[in-house]
Design a protein around this motif. Structure first.
Motif, mmCIF file in Angstrom:
data_model
loop_
_atom_site.group_PDB
_atom_site.id
_atom_site.type_symbol
_atom_site.label_atom_id
_atom_site.label_comp_id
_atom_site.label_asym_id
_atom_site.label_seq_id
_atom_site.Cartn_x
_atom_site.Cartn_y
_atom_site.Cartn_z
ATOM 1 N N UNK A 73 0.857 -1.182 0.000
ATOM 2 C CA UNK A 73 0.000 0.000 0.000
ATOM 3 C C UNK A 73 0.896 1.235 0.000
ATOM 4 N N UNK A 105 -3.724 4.801 -0.581
ATOM 5 C CA UNK A 105 -4.567 5.550 0.344
ATOM 6 C C UNK A 105 -4.345 7.015 0.038
ATOM 7 N N UNK A 106 -5.418 7.664 -0.403
ATOM 8 C CA UNK A 106 -5.302 9.060 -0.807
ATOM 9 C C UNK A 106 -5.763 9.950 0.325
ATOM 10 N N UNK A 107 -4.970 10.924 0.659
ATOM 11 C CA UNK A 107 -5.369 11.853 1.707
ATOM 12 C C UNK A 107 -5.249 13.289 1.205
ATOM 13 N N UNK A 108 -6.135 14.117 1.692
ATOM 14 C CA UNK A 108 -6.154 15.525 1.308
ATOM 15 C C UNK A 108 -5.570 16.371 2.422
ATOM 16 N N UNK A 115 -2.283 19.527 9.501
ATOM 17 C CA UNK A 115 -3.015 18.396 8.930
ATOM 18 C C UNK A 115 -2.065 17.471 8.180
ATOM 19 N N UNK A 118 -0.205 15.313 10.606
ATOM 20 C CA UNK A 118 -1.061 14.265 11.141
ATOM 21 C C UNK A 118 -1.242 13.145 10.121
ATOM 22 N N UNK A 119 -1.423 13.540 8.872
ATOM 23 C CA UNK A 119 -1.683 12.547 7.835
ATOM 24 C C UNK A 119 -0.466 11.669 7.581
ATOM 25 N N UNK A 121 1.628 10.804 9.777
ATOM 26 C CA UNK A 121 1.629 9.843 10.885
ATOM 27 C C UNK A 121 0.594 8.749 10.659
ATOM 28 N N UNK A 122 -0.569 9.153 10.211
ATOM 29 C CA UNK A 122 -1.618 8.174 9.955
ATOM 30 C C UNK A 122 -1.146 7.161 8.915
ATOM 31 N N UNK A 124 1.875 6.373 8.177
ATOM 32 C CA UNK A 124 2.920 5.528 8.738
ATOM 33 C C UNK A 124 2.334 4.481 9.676
ATOM 34 N N UNK A 125 1.362 4.896 10.447
ATOM 35 C CA UNK A 125 0.700 3.933 11.333
ATOM 36 C C UNK A 125 0.114 2.782 10.530
ATOM 37 N N UNK A 126 -0.352 3.120 9.364
ATOM 38 C CA UNK A 126 -0.965 2.088 8.534
ATOM 39 C C UNK A 126 0.087 1.315 7.761
ATOM 40 N N UNK B 11 10.513 0.390 15.250
ATOM 41 C CA UNK B 11 9.253 0.820 15.866
ATOM 42 C C UNK B 11 9.150 0.322 17.291
ATOM 43 N N UNK B 58 3.754 4.092 18.758
ATOM 44 C CA UNK B 58 2.633 4.210 17.831
ATOM 45 C C UNK B 58 2.107 2.802 17.612
ATOM 46 N N UNK B 61 -1.084 -0.952 13.582
ATOM 47 C CA UNK B 61 -2.450 -1.257 13.153
ATOM 48 C C UNK B 61 -2.548 -2.604 12.460
ATOM 49 N N UNK B 94 -14.774 11.311 3.312
ATOM 50 C CA UNK B 94 -13.599 11.529 4.148
ATOM 51 C C UNK B 94 -13.940 12.382 5.366
ATOM 52 N N UNK B 104 -9.655 5.528 3.711
ATOM 53 C CA UNK B 104 -10.388 5.032 2.550
ATOM 54 C C UNK B 104 -9.427 4.583 1.465
#
Lengths: 354, 354
Positions: A73, A105-108, A115, A118-119, A121-122, A124-126, B11, B58, B61, B94, B104
């Motif tokens: 991903x 995974x597309x983020x805006x 923001x 934060x994204x 990090x998100x 990376x968490x995933x 990690x 962290x 997930x 979103x 998503x």
DNA sequence: GAAAATCACGCAATCGATTGCATGAACGCT
DNA sequence: AGCGTTCATGCAATCGATTGCGTGATTTTC
């Protein structure tokens, strides 16, 4: 007719196949691995494959990811998908990554620093395997840190100084230069620049290119009218065009940093009784969709959105395949001058020249 | 200054925290679980929290997903993100899901059945917790099967008969009826319909609504001119408009199934010397961006893209939260008639009526 | 003050796939 | 025939977090 595996409504696992064929799960795993190195009897492989087929086996990517530390991903960070220039980029990325088995995974980011952080990090968490970042903000340390921590990163539209992060950029300087010369060659000497936000990379890049193009023609860049729009939006185009005409009524051409600003500028000019292109020439940048339906059809510069996405994805794919050494740090895509109806020779040139 | 955890570039896991605080991993897990039910000493919780903070923990997930069978990820299936009506939907989704911790995965089906099927499988392999499906194809069994297998599904734009899959639709019938009545009340009697592709749900829905609106006004629906476009595209709009004028020269108004068809129709009419709106009235549907910059500004119906996405996401969130019983199967969002400049009374009405 | 109840936490299995190492069998070699 | 290889497969640990159950310690109760 339901598949057999559906009957108990539970996912088929390697263990189930092992059970069905009487071998150990590890053997099943190896038999199903396309690029397996361990030698297995053809017979066993066949039996396992058939059983897997029959039971409707689908590998559990989560479990696989946990073990292999690869999620297949990638994260795609863009400012705003509703901005029409980004969807083609996304599809370009998809066109390369999906056939390779990668999902995105597309983020805006909405171009907001907090923001964005934060994204990252998100993502990376995933456990994304890499990030393709269509940069807009200048001076954004977040993504650099992620890259520094070993996460593969490719950026679009911006070079990050002092790193070896590969980047794709459109040859914006060449595009600006092309429109500038088009105007100049038609006789325009009072060319104003309706610049984009200077805290966005494209805004800054294009302004610099404008100055360079003017300097190339030996114009006094200090004397040129440059007004910065707060956002790449029609409203700001209108406002800034108004300011340009106020500050420099002699202006015969406005070179805008983007199409939407240009549309706004045209609209304002129309409102104050200036016809485009007979009274004033206006140019855009990006060549966004539907432009040819809006009169006067805007002369602009087409940039390769889809191809830029695809190119970035190809780099990412190469890095993920372990060929990170071979990818070029810089990729510059050519742009295309699209001549339409919003540009004409200035009145002065028409009077004296013809 | 780097965070401590970065130093070893590995990690931080629960085990690390357990080590650091001298408790068992399970205790750490519970201490870090916001909605924990097991009782823990405040002191221990505090120590663990601090250690986690200090080490830069962290949660993984992937590991969590494997154990809990939840990925906190949903699949979003759309026909094509470069179609301007979809980005707002995506952002609507979103806007609801991201604050809840969901990511998503967006996939483009290109309205191809085979591709759609493959994508559903890909999403399932990735263990998405649910799928939001902006349906366009009629008769598409893939998503139904997924829903039947227990995967939460919400559809946008289409109702799937014989199931309890919740769906969001815009009140397209009301929209068509509104434009139809607008035209009718102005005196138009020869109203043609430039219909969308009938294998797409919106195409079919709008055609049916057109027939119903005509019947409401006691017009002979059999006698009305209806031409189906192959795609929702300007080119087909031109072609179909041409056919309409050929088959029914008496036409005074064309009600188009979507804006792009309308733009094409206007363009064709202009080419054959018909001015819109003085010679012929033309209406669109969707109210896509930039429409007000294209003359004659199109009279159309605005549908709530963002809100539709958000509504679908809210349903999905409710289902994922275990409140699947409470979600309404049907949600109909109101539409808005946007009157602009592409509609006028027909010549006949102007002559006789005024 | 002893039995019972409650509490705070540890133990170990589990999710499903992957993979280094071990093992037993078949084989070749002298 | 005996010994060393090679080969095909099994075993078990591992990835990191979650969770039912167990246990020892503390508190409550009569």
């Amino acid at each position: 007719m339901q598949k057999l595996g559906d009957l108990m409504n539970k996912r088929v696992t390697l263990k189930d196949i092992a059970h069905a064929t009487g071998v150990h799960v590890s053997t099943v795993s190896r038999a199903l691995d396309p690029k397996r190195d361990t030698p297995l009897t053809d017979d066993v492989v066949l039996r396992i494959r058939q059983a897997a087929e029959k039971l409707g086996y689908r590998p559990n990517r989560i479990a696989s990811s946990l073990r292999t530390q690869r999620t297949m991903t990638i994260g795609v960070m863009i400012p705003d998908i509703t901005n029409m220039i980004f969807p083609p980029i996304v599809r370009g990325i998809e066109s390369v990554m999906e056939p390779l088995g990668y999902a995105s995974i597309i983020v805006n980011t909405d171009s907001q620093r907090g923001r964005e952080q934060r994204l990252v990090e998100i993502l990376q968490d995933r456990g994304v395997d890499g990030i393709i970042h269509t940069a807009v903000l200048l001076e954004d340390p977040t993504i650099e840190r992620a890259a520094g921590a070993g996460l593969p990163v490719v950026t679009l539209n911006r070079r990050i100084e002092g790193t070896h992060i590969p980047y794709i950029i459109n040859d914006e300087a060449a595009g600006i230069s092309a429109v500038f010369n088009l105007l100049y060659d038609l006789g325009h000497r009072h060319i104003a620049h309706l610049a984009g936000p200077q805290l966005l990379s494209t805004g800054q890049l294009r302004l610099n290119a404008f100055r360079a193009a003017a300097a190339d023609r030996r114009l006094d860049t200090k004397a040129m009218t440059i007004v910065e729009a707060a956002q790449f939006h029609e409203t700001d185009g209108r406002r800034s065009a108004s300011e340009i005409l106020l500050r420099a009524p002699e202006t015969t051409a406005i070179l805008c940093a983007n199409d939407r600003l240009a549309l706004g500028a045209i609209d304002h000019c129309r409102k104050v009784g200036l016809n485009c292109p007979t009274d004033i020439s206006i140019t855009g940048f990006n060549d966004m969709p539907l432009l040819e339906l809006i009169p006067p059809r805007l002369t602009t510069v087409r940039i390769q959105q889809f191809e830029a996405g695809a190119a970035a994805a190809r780099l990412m794919a190469a890095i993920l395949a372990g060929q990170g050494e071979d990818v070029p740090v810089e990729t510059i895509l050519p742009v295309l001058l699209v001549e339409r109806d919003s540009v004409a020779a200035p009145r002065s040139a028409r009077v004296t020249g013809r």
